[in-house]
Write a protein that holds these residues in place. Structure first.
Motif, PDB file in Angstrom:
ATOM      1  N   ILE A   1      50.314  41.410  35.685  1.00  0.00           N
ATOM      2  CA  ILE A   1      50.130  42.279  34.431  1.00  0.00           C
ATOM      3  C   ILE A   1      49.890  41.391  33.316  1.00  0.00           C
ATOM      4  CG2 ILE A   1      50.973  44.013  32.964  1.00  0.00           C
ATOM      5  CD1 ILE A   1      50.439  45.262  35.818  1.00  0.00           C
TER       6      ILE A   1
ATOM      7  N   SER B   1      52.286  44.945  29.429  1.00  0.00           N
ATOM      8  CA  SER B   1      52.800  46.220  29.834  1.00  0.00           C
ATOM      9  C   SER B   1      51.999  47.467  29.501  1.00  0.00           C
ATOM     10  CB  SER B   1      54.224  46.356  29.675  1.00  0.00           C
ATOM     11  OG  SER B   1      54.540  47.327  30.177  1.00  0.00           O
ATOM     12  N   THR B   2      51.538  48.203  30.413  1.00  0.00           N
ATOM     13  CA  THR B   2      50.721  49.431  30.124  1.00  0.00           C
ATOM     14  C   THR B   2      51.204  50.708  30.876  1.00  0.00           C
ATOM     15  OG1 THR B   2      48.778  47.816  29.959  1.00  0.00           O
ATOM     16  CG2 THR B   2      48.201  50.104  30.162  1.00  0.00           C
TER      17      THR B   2
ATOM     18  N   GLY C   1      49.585  54.177  37.856  1.00  0.00           N
ATOM     19  CA  GLY C   1      49.923  53.495  36.666  1.00  0.00           C
ATOM     20  C   GLY C   1      50.030  54.666  35.616  1.00  0.00           C
TER      21      GLY C   1
ATOM     22  N   PHE D   1      52.024  49.748  36.322  1.00  0.00           N
ATOM     23  CA  PHE D   1      51.528  48.555  35.486  1.00  0.00           C
ATOM     24  C   PHE D   1      52.547  48.137  34.212  1.00  0.00           C
ATOM     25  CE2 PHE D   1      47.260  51.001  36.611  1.00  0.00           C
ATOM     26  CZ  PHE D   1      46.813  50.130  37.506  1.00  0.00           C
TER      27      PHE D   1
ATOM     28  N   SER E   1      55.113  46.136  35.003  1.00  0.00           N
ATOM     29  CA  SER E   1      55.597  44.654  35.138  1.00  0.00           C
ATOM     30  C   SER E   1      54.654  44.166  36.454  1.00  0.00           C
ATOM     31  CB  SER E   1      56.870  44.415  35.348  1.00  0.00           C
ATOM     32  OG  SER E   1      57.318  44.934  36.438  1.00  0.00           O
ATOM     33  N   THR E   2      54.655  42.996  36.578  1.00  0.00           N
ATOM     34  CA  THR E   2      54.281  42.344  37.962  1.00  0.00           C
ATOM     35  C   THR E   2      55.163  42.717  38.968  1.00  0.00           C
ATOM     36  OG1 THR E   2      53.061  40.598  36.566  1.00  0.00           O
ATOM     37  CG2 THR E   2      53.601  40.091  38.947  1.00  0.00           C
TER      38      THR E   2
ATOM     39  N   LEU F   1      54.248  46.207  40.114  1.00  0.00           N
ATOM     40  CA  LEU F   1      52.942  46.277  40.614  1.00  0.00           C
ATOM     41  C   LEU F   1      52.795  45.740  42.090  1.00  0.00           C
ATOM     42  CD1 LEU F   1      49.788  46.330  40.505  1.00  0.00           C
ATOM     43  CD2 LEU F   1      49.692  43.969  39.821  1.00  0.00           C
TER      44      LEU F   1
ATOM     45  N   LEU G   1      44.132  43.278  35.472  1.00  0.00           N
ATOM     46  CA  LEU G   1      45.113  42.403  36.343  1.00  0.00           C
ATOM     47  C   LEU G   1      44.656  40.961  36.830  1.00  0.00           C
ATOM     48  CD1 LEU G   1      45.867  45.125  38.958  1.00  0.00           C
ATOM     49  CD2 LEU G   1      46.894  44.841  36.725  1.00  0.00           C
TER      50      LEU G   1
END
Length: 424
Positions: free
Chosen positions: A88, A91-92, A182, A189, A191-192, A195, A240
């Motif tokens: 990411i 942060s979304t 998401g 989405f 945080s990594t 994801l 990403l």
């Protein structure tokens, strides 16, 4: 010439005649200048030369990743397939009313090798497991991880030098599945880590003949979407990136069968007479060169009465195996002393390409100072099996530059030039 110098000249000539009966040692040139006697010995050719192939190329620590499929008469076949995890960029949480328009994979060029003219198809697959490193945080080029055999994107491509990237459209069904997850408070989405619980990454492959293309970590997946009630012009984009992901590496499938090497074994010293008179140093093929001095006693006999002032190893490049466009030779090599198991003992520095002759390809060669290696061997037991080692320096990415070396003629051959001076 005064009588005393004439007698000295005849004495040394007689002495050296007994020392240089081996065909690998040329007759010395004797130069006198006043009271100074200078002896020069050329062309020590009693060398055992080998190519050594290593499969253990660490590729997850490189700053770039590589895709492509290349075959030629000299190396064999190289198939490069990158495994990529994404992260990411910020942060979304996607709005509930958002509508996905398209999803693309954008790959930014770092460099490319070989002929860029052929078109080729790129297949994109979903990675099904996280990339795991070993205890040293390494992933090697021969490793692979599980992925879905059904592509989520396939596109006909061609490298266009004036563009900065390749763009591949991903499957709408796959993209929509990720995009919907998401939305809401449990958005993947955020945080990594969130994801990667759902999306492990991508694997890229091409089976067509193509250039080998290296891409940068700024490459990304872009989700283009819109908010139907939003009065702002244009679509929004969620990115990403590889740079923010947990890892990447390039898997290499290599078939080393070629014009010079037939079914070569890895981790074996392959003698030069089993490879059509060629030795090889090359990063992507995992190739290095080992040189042994089997009859070091010949030099030991001379060293009792003479001092070696210089020694240089000449290695000519084999004609028609290099050019400045598709098969560029490596311009710098590293030089080491290794033991009988090819484990590093001492670094002797590096050497650069001495002469470049692309037009006639008769005088392109390395001339590597190896007096330190000769002195080291003379100081060891006569049965010592340590050897000289020549390898391609490490780099931040996969490089296709290498060396195909061989004797070309009586004038251009693999040899050591050694200069002697008398001790008295």
């Amino acid at each position: 010439m005064p009588n005393k110098y004439l007698l000295l000249f005849l004495f040394i000539s007689a002495l050296l005649t007994g020392c240089f009966e081996n065909d690998t040692l040329t007759e010395p040139q004797i130069v006198t200048d006043g009271e100074t006697l200078d002896l020069r010995l050329f062309e020590y050719t009693d060398l055992d030369l080998y190519t050594y192939f290593n499969d253990s190329l660490v590729t997850n620590t490189l700053s770039t990743f590589t895709l492509g499929h290349h075959q030629d008469n000299y190396r064999g076949t190289i198939n490069a397939s990158p495994y990529l995890q994404f992260g990411i960029t910020s942060s979304t949480q996607v709005e509930d009313e958002a509508k996905l328009d398209s999803t693309v994979l954008v790959l930014f060029y770092e460099t490319y090798h070989y002929d860029t003219l052929p078109g080729f198809d790129v297949n994109v697959y979903e990675l099904l497991e996280k990339l795991e490193v070993d205890d040293d945080d390494n992933i090697y080029s021969y490793q692979s991880f599980d992925y879905n055999a059904t592509p989520i994107g396939t596109q006909a491509m061609r490298v266009v030098p004036h563009r900065d990237s390749l763009t591949i459209t991903l499957s709408q069904d796959f993209s929509q599945m990720l995009f919907e997850q998401g939305k809401g408070k449990n958005s993947i989405f955020k945080s990594t880590d969130d994801l990667e619980e759902v999306f492990k990454g991508l694997v890229l492959q091409t089976l067509d003949n193509s250039p080998l293309v290296s891409f940068t970590e700024s490459s990304y997946i872009g989700f283009y979407y819109r908010i139907p009630s939003d009065l702002d012009e244009g679509n929004k984009i969620l990115k990403l990136s590889v740079e923010n992901g947990s890892g990447k590496f390039t898997h290499l499938d290599i078939d080393r069968n070629s014009q010079f090497y037939t079914s070569p074994e890895t981790y074996q010293n392959i003698p030069i007479d089993e490879s059509d008179g060629v030795i090889m140093a090359d990063q992507i093929m995992g190739a290095s060169i080992r040189m042994e001095l089997p009859n070091i006693h010949e030099l030991l006999e001379i060293a009792d009465d003479y001092f070696i002032t210089s020694a240089s190893l000449r290695l000519p490049l084999k004609p028609n195996t290099y050019d400045r466009y598709f098969n560029t030779p490596i311009t710098t090599v590293n030089v080491w002393i290794v033991d009988k198991k090819n484990l590093f003992l001492y670094n002797l520095g590096s050497a650069t390409l001495t002469s470049w002759d692309e037009q006639f390809q008769e005088k392109t060669f390395y001339e590597i100072p190896i007096k330190g290696f000769i002195d080291y061997k003379l100081a060891q037991d006569i049965h010592n099996e340590d050897a000289l080692w020549i390898s391609v320096p490490s780099s931040t990415g996969i490089t296709t530059s290498g060396l195909m070396l061989s004797s070309i003629s009586d004038e251009q051959k693999i040899k050591i030039d050694i200069t002697f001076l008398p001790l008295n």
